[in-house]
Design a protein around this motif. Structure first.
Motif, PDB file in Angstrom:
ATOM      1  N   ALA A  11       0.790  -1.143  -0.116  1.00 29.96           N
ATOM      2  CA  ALA A  11      -0.037  -0.105   0.149  1.00 29.96           C
ATOM      3  C   ALA A  11       0.831   1.182  -0.094  1.00 29.96           C
ATOM      4  CB  ALA A  11      -0.905   0.059   1.392  1.00 29.96           C
ATOM      5  N   VAL A  12       0.147   2.331  -0.541  1.00 30.61           N
ATOM      6  CA  VAL A  12       1.026   3.752  -0.570  1.00 30.61           C
ATOM      7  C   VAL A  12      -0.219   4.490   0.254  1.00 30.61           C
ATOM      8  CG1 VAL A  12       0.012   4.360  -2.608  1.00 30.61           C
ATOM      9  CG2 VAL A  12       2.114   5.506  -1.818  1.00 30.61           C
ATOM     10  N   VAL A  13       0.389   5.476   1.148  1.00 26.41           N
ATOM     11  CA  VAL A  13      -0.638   6.239   1.801  1.00 26.41           C
ATOM     12  C   VAL A  13      -0.159   7.592   1.563  1.00 26.41           C
ATOM     13  CG1 VAL A  13      -0.953   7.350   4.192  1.00 26.41           C
ATOM     14  CG2 VAL A  13      -0.409   4.735   3.959  1.00 26.41           C
ATOM     15  N   LYS A  62       8.677   7.368  -4.868  1.00 23.81           N
ATOM     16  CA  LYS A  62       9.612   6.623  -3.897  1.00 23.81           C
ATOM     17  C   LYS A  62       9.669   5.005  -4.496  1.00 23.81           C
ATOM     18  CE  LYS A  62       9.159   9.695  -0.049  1.00 23.81           C
ATOM     19  NZ  LYS A  62       8.611   9.652   1.409  1.00 23.81           N
ATOM     20  N   PRO A  63      11.025   4.735  -4.665  1.00 23.35           N
ATOM     21  CA  PRO A  63      11.297   3.184  -5.114  1.00 23.35           C
ATOM     22  C   PRO A  63      10.275   2.384  -4.392  1.00 23.35           C
ATOM     23  CG  PRO A  63      13.134   4.446  -5.260  1.00 23.35           C
ATOM     24  CD  PRO A  63      12.180   5.228  -4.382  1.00 23.35           C
ATOM     25  N   GLU A  64      10.349   2.414  -3.204  1.00 17.67           N
ATOM     26  CA  GLU A  64       9.718   1.327  -2.398  1.00 17.67           C
ATOM     27  C   GLU A  64       8.135   1.034  -2.536  1.00 17.67           C
ATOM     28  OE1 GLU A  64      10.490   4.666   0.408  1.00 17.67           O
ATOM     29  OE2 GLU A  64      11.501   3.779  -1.274  1.00 17.67           O
ATOM     30  N   HIS A  65       7.752   2.239  -3.251  1.00 24.24           N
ATOM     31  CA  HIS A  65       6.214   2.328  -3.488  1.00 24.24           C
ATOM     32  C   HIS A  65       5.650   1.867  -5.089  1.00 24.24           C
ATOM     33  CE1 HIS A  65       5.169   3.564   0.629  1.00 24.24           C
ATOM     34  NE2 HIS A  65       5.849   4.619   0.474  1.00 24.24           N
ATOM     35  N   ALA A 134       6.675   0.092   3.706  1.00 24.49           N
ATOM     36  CA  ALA A 134       6.534  -0.355   2.408  1.00 24.49           C
ATOM     37  C   ALA A 134       6.962  -1.876   2.090  1.00 24.49           C
ATOM     38  CB  ALA A 134       7.938   0.517   1.769  1.00 24.49           C
ATOM     39  N   ASP A 135       7.535  -2.378   3.123  1.00 25.32           N
ATOM     40  CA  ASP A 135       7.539  -3.954   2.928  1.00 25.32           C
ATOM     41  C   ASP A 135       6.490  -4.819   3.563  1.00 25.32           C
ATOM     42  OD1 ASP A 135       8.481  -3.539   5.379  1.00 25.32           O
ATOM     43  OD2 ASP A 135      10.075  -4.815   5.418  1.00 25.32           O
ATOM     44  N   GLU A 136       5.540  -4.256   3.877  1.00 29.93           N
ATOM     45  CA  GLU A 136       4.415  -4.948   4.609  1.00 29.93           C
ATOM     46  C   GLU A 136       3.232  -4.758   3.518  1.00 29.93           C
ATOM     47  OE1 GLU A 136       4.389  -4.025   9.347  1.00 29.93           O
ATOM     48  OE2 GLU A 136       3.936  -2.464   8.035  1.00 29.93           O
ATOM     49  N   TYR A 137       2.268  -5.724   3.624  1.00 34.24           N
ATOM     50  CA  TYR A 137       1.017  -6.089   3.021  1.00 34.24           C
ATOM     51  C   TYR A 137      -0.309  -5.920   3.627  1.00 34.24           C
ATOM     52  CZ  TYR A 137       4.449  -7.970  -0.252  1.00 34.24           C
ATOM     53  OH  TYR A 137       5.371  -8.305  -0.901  1.00 34.24           O
TER      54      TYR A 137
END
Length: 194
Positions: A11-13, A62-65, A134-137
């Motif tokens: 997810a992205v917030v 951001k790369p993580e998103h 960023a690494d959670e689901y």
């Protein structure tokens, strides 16, 4: 329409309230009706600097998103004009669901007709979701009507007809085509009286 039964995704917030359709997809990008190619222009004025370079501070950049499929946002998402293109931009980018405190009626309907699941959750639930890393689901289970993040499970409401359309991957045309034989019979009968 692609079926939506369960989605386990990153997810992205973007917690802002009152994100209108012109913010989601500015008017200068409403030039085609192909439903594709809009993802690069999603949140254009926030994602890009005035010179056209990427605003690296914006969450989507951001790369993580990069592979996020769920958007967590604030209240009153999708207000403003009725442009269906805003939903197309979100789905073209890769979002399958938007979790917010509320949606404009027109945006909500456009989303349901185009395979983007709009989920309304109260502030106390979204406050927990905003802490996602960023690494959670997050998992969305449409048959159970739940959003799960770590040990938290939140229930959401959805109209039973829209729920069925999502689960079966059916849009309004698919739904109409279920009655093709009845429509044809009616048309044939009608021609007798013309």
């Amino acid at each position: 329409m692609e079926a939506f039964v369960r989605e386990t995704g990153r997810a992205v917030v973007i917690p802002n309230d009152n994100i209108n359709t012109d913010i989601i997809l500015p008017k200068q990008f409403l030039k085609n009706i192909l439903k594709t190619g809009f993802g690069k222009d999603l949140f254009y004025d926030w994602r890009y600097n005035a010179d056209g370079s990427l605003n690296e501070a914006f969450e989507l950049n951001k790369p993580e998103h990069k592979c996020a499929s769920i958007l967590v946002t604030g209240n009153d998402f999708g207000s403003g004009s009725s442009r269906e293109h805003a939903v197309w931009a979100l789905t073209d980018y890769g979002f399958r669901a938007v979790i917010g405190g509320g949606f404009s009626d027109i945006f909500y309907m456009n989303a349901t007709k185009n395979g983007l699941l709009p989920i309304v959750l109260p502030e106390e639930n979204r406050r927990i979701l905003r802490s996602i890393q960023a690494d959670e689901y997050i998992q969305i289970d449409l048959p159970k009507q739940t959003v799960t993040y770590n040990d938290d499970i939140f229930h959401f409401n959805i109209n039973s007809q829209w729920k069925e359309k999502f689960i079966n991957g059916e849009d309004d045309i698919d739904n109409t085509m279920k009655y093709e034989k009845l429509i044809t019979a009616f048309e044939n009968q009608r021609s007798i009286f013309l």
